[in-house]
Design a protein around this motif. Structure first.
Motif, PDB file in Angstrom:
ATOM      1  N   THR A  56      11.334  68.508-101.924  1.00 32.92           N
ATOM      2  CA  THR A  56      10.269  68.830-100.980  1.00 32.92           C
ATOM      3  C   THR A  56       9.012  68.032-101.272  1.00 32.92           C
ATOM      4  O   THR A  56       8.707  67.723-102.419  1.00 32.92           O
ATOM      5  CB  THR A  56       9.915  70.330-101.039  1.00 32.92           C
ATOM      6  OG1 THR A  56       9.414  70.622-102.343  1.00 32.92           O
ATOM      7  CG2 THR A  56      11.108  71.208-100.755  1.00 32.92           C
ATOM      8  N   ALA A  57       8.282  67.711-100.232  1.00 37.69           N
ATOM      9  CA  ALA A  57       7.037  66.964-100.371  1.00 37.69           C
ATOM     10  C   ALA A  57       6.004  67.765-101.157  1.00 37.69           C
ATOM     11  O   ALA A  57       5.132  67.200-101.803  1.00 37.69           O
ATOM     12  CB  ALA A  57       6.496  66.595 -98.996  1.00 37.69           C
ATOM     13  N   CYS A  99       4.986  67.477 -84.939  1.00 36.23           N
ATOM     14  CA  CYS A  99       4.866  66.933 -86.296  1.00 36.23           C
ATOM     15  C   CYS A  99       6.146  67.168 -87.105  1.00 36.23           C
ATOM     16  O   CYS A  99       6.598  66.280 -87.830  1.00 36.23           O
ATOM     17  CB  CYS A  99       3.685  67.582 -87.026  1.00 36.23           C
ATOM     18  SG  CYS A  99       2.082  67.039 -86.423  1.00 36.23           S
ATOM     19  N   ILE A 100       6.722  68.356 -86.979  1.00 38.07           N
ATOM     20  CA  ILE A 100       7.964  68.669 -87.690  1.00 38.07           C
ATOM     21  C   ILE A 100       9.074  67.743 -87.203  1.00 38.07           C
ATOM     22  O   ILE A 100       9.836  67.199 -87.998  1.00 38.07           O
ATOM     23  CB  ILE A 100       8.343  70.155 -87.499  1.00 38.07           C
ATOM     24  CG1 ILE A 100       7.333  71.045 -88.235  1.00 38.07           C
ATOM     25  CG2 ILE A 100       9.766  70.420 -87.998  1.00 38.07           C
ATOM     26  CD1 ILE A 100       7.472  72.518 -87.910  1.00 38.07           C
ATOM     27  N   THR A 126       8.796  64.771 -85.885  1.00 41.92           N
ATOM     28  CA  THR A 126       8.534  63.421 -86.382  1.00 41.92           C
ATOM     29  C   THR A 126       8.935  63.290 -87.840  1.00 41.92           C
ATOM     30  O   THR A 126       9.589  62.319 -88.246  1.00 41.92           O
ATOM     31  CB  THR A 126       7.046  63.067 -86.199  1.00 41.92           C
ATOM     32  OG1 THR A 126       6.722  63.142 -84.806  1.00 41.92           O
ATOM     33  CG2 THR A 126       6.727  61.670 -86.721  1.00 41.92           C
ATOM     34  N   ALA A 127       8.554  64.266 -88.656  1.00 37.78           N
ATOM     35  CA  ALA A 127       8.891  64.230 -90.078  1.00 37.78           C
ATOM     36  C   ALA A 127      10.398  64.294 -90.295  1.00 37.78           C
ATOM     37  O   ALA A 127      10.931  63.636 -91.186  1.00 37.78           O
ATOM     38  CB  ALA A 127       8.195  65.376 -90.801  1.00 37.78           C
ATOM     39  N   ALA A 128      11.092  65.062 -89.482  1.00 39.42           N
ATOM     40  CA  ALA A 128      12.537  65.207 -89.635  1.00 39.42           C
ATOM     41  C   ALA A 128      13.278  63.923 -89.304  1.00 39.42           C
ATOM     42  O   ALA A 128      14.364  63.669 -89.830  1.00 39.42           O
ATOM     43  CB  ALA A 128      13.049  66.335 -88.742  1.00 39.42           C
ATOM     44  N   ASN A 129      12.688  63.089 -88.480  1.00 40.68           N
ATOM     45  CA  ASN A 129      13.337  61.837 -88.099  1.00 40.68           C
ATOM     46  C   ASN A 129      13.003  60.676 -89.021  1.00 40.68           C
ATOM     47  O   ASN A 129      13.435  59.555 -88.782  1.00 40.68           O
ATOM     48  CB  ASN A 129      12.974  61.472 -86.643  1.00 40.68           C
ATOM     49  CG  ASN A 129      13.587  62.448 -85.670  1.00 40.68           C
ATOM     50  OD1 ASN A 129      14.708  62.899 -85.871  1.00 40.68           O
ATOM     51  ND2 ASN A 129      12.847  62.799 -84.645  1.00 40.68           N
ATOM     52  N   GLN A 130      12.215  60.901 -90.050  1.00 43.60           N
ATOM     53  CA  GLN A 130      11.843  59.836 -90.987  1.00 43.60           C
ATOM     54  C   GLN A 130      12.850  59.679 -92.081  1.00 43.60           C
ATOM     55  O   GLN A 130      13.557  60.488 -92.484  1.00 43.60           O
ATOM     56  CB  GLN A 130      10.470  60.092 -91.583  1.00 43.60           C
ATOM     57  CG  GLN A 130       9.385  59.960 -90.566  1.00 43.60           C
ATOM     58  CD  GLN A 130       8.004  60.213 -91.169  1.00 43.60           C
ATOM     59  OE1 GLN A 130       7.841  60.513 -92.315  1.00 43.60           O
ATOM     60  NE2 GLN A 130       6.995  60.073 -90.342  1.00 43.60           N
TER      61      GLN A 130
END
Length: 104
Positions: free
Chosen positions: A53-54, A97-98, A100-104
């Motif tokens: 986790t970040a 935002c979630i 976008t983060a999930a696709n990184q």
């Protein structure tokens, strides 16, 4: 093995992974605090299987995170809000935002 608490959602995923992989571990202790688990590993108490986790930030000296590669597993998350709530725009921005983060 420093076990992630089996009563937590993430701990149940770890337990399921260990059983499915037929890995027998010798538990030293069981905790539900990820930072504490990482610090125990850093002090040489054992090894652990925890979410990447970040929120954990940089790994302490002496700690190395290894990938499970094709054996990795993921947890599902969702966003819950009340219908017709005054903060729908905020929830929509958070969902974006979630995503976008999930696709990184």
């Amino acid at each position: 093995f420093i076990r992630y608490d089996r009563t937590s959602f993430g701990g149940r995923l770890v337990d399921r992974f260990l059983r499915r992989s037929r890995l027998n571990v010798q538990d030293v202790l069981e905790l539900d605090e990820l930072q504490a688990i990482v610090q125990l590993v850093a002090r040489g108490i054992g090894v652990a299987l925890i979410p990447d986790t970040a929120g954990l930030g940089k790994w302490p000296a002496g700690v190395v995170a290894l990938s499970l590669e094709e054996a990795t597993f993921h947890r599902e998350i969702g966003l819950v809000q009340r219908p017709r709530h005054s903060r729908q725009a905020v929830a929509g921005a958070l969902a974006e935002c979630i995503g976008t983060a999930a696709n990184q």
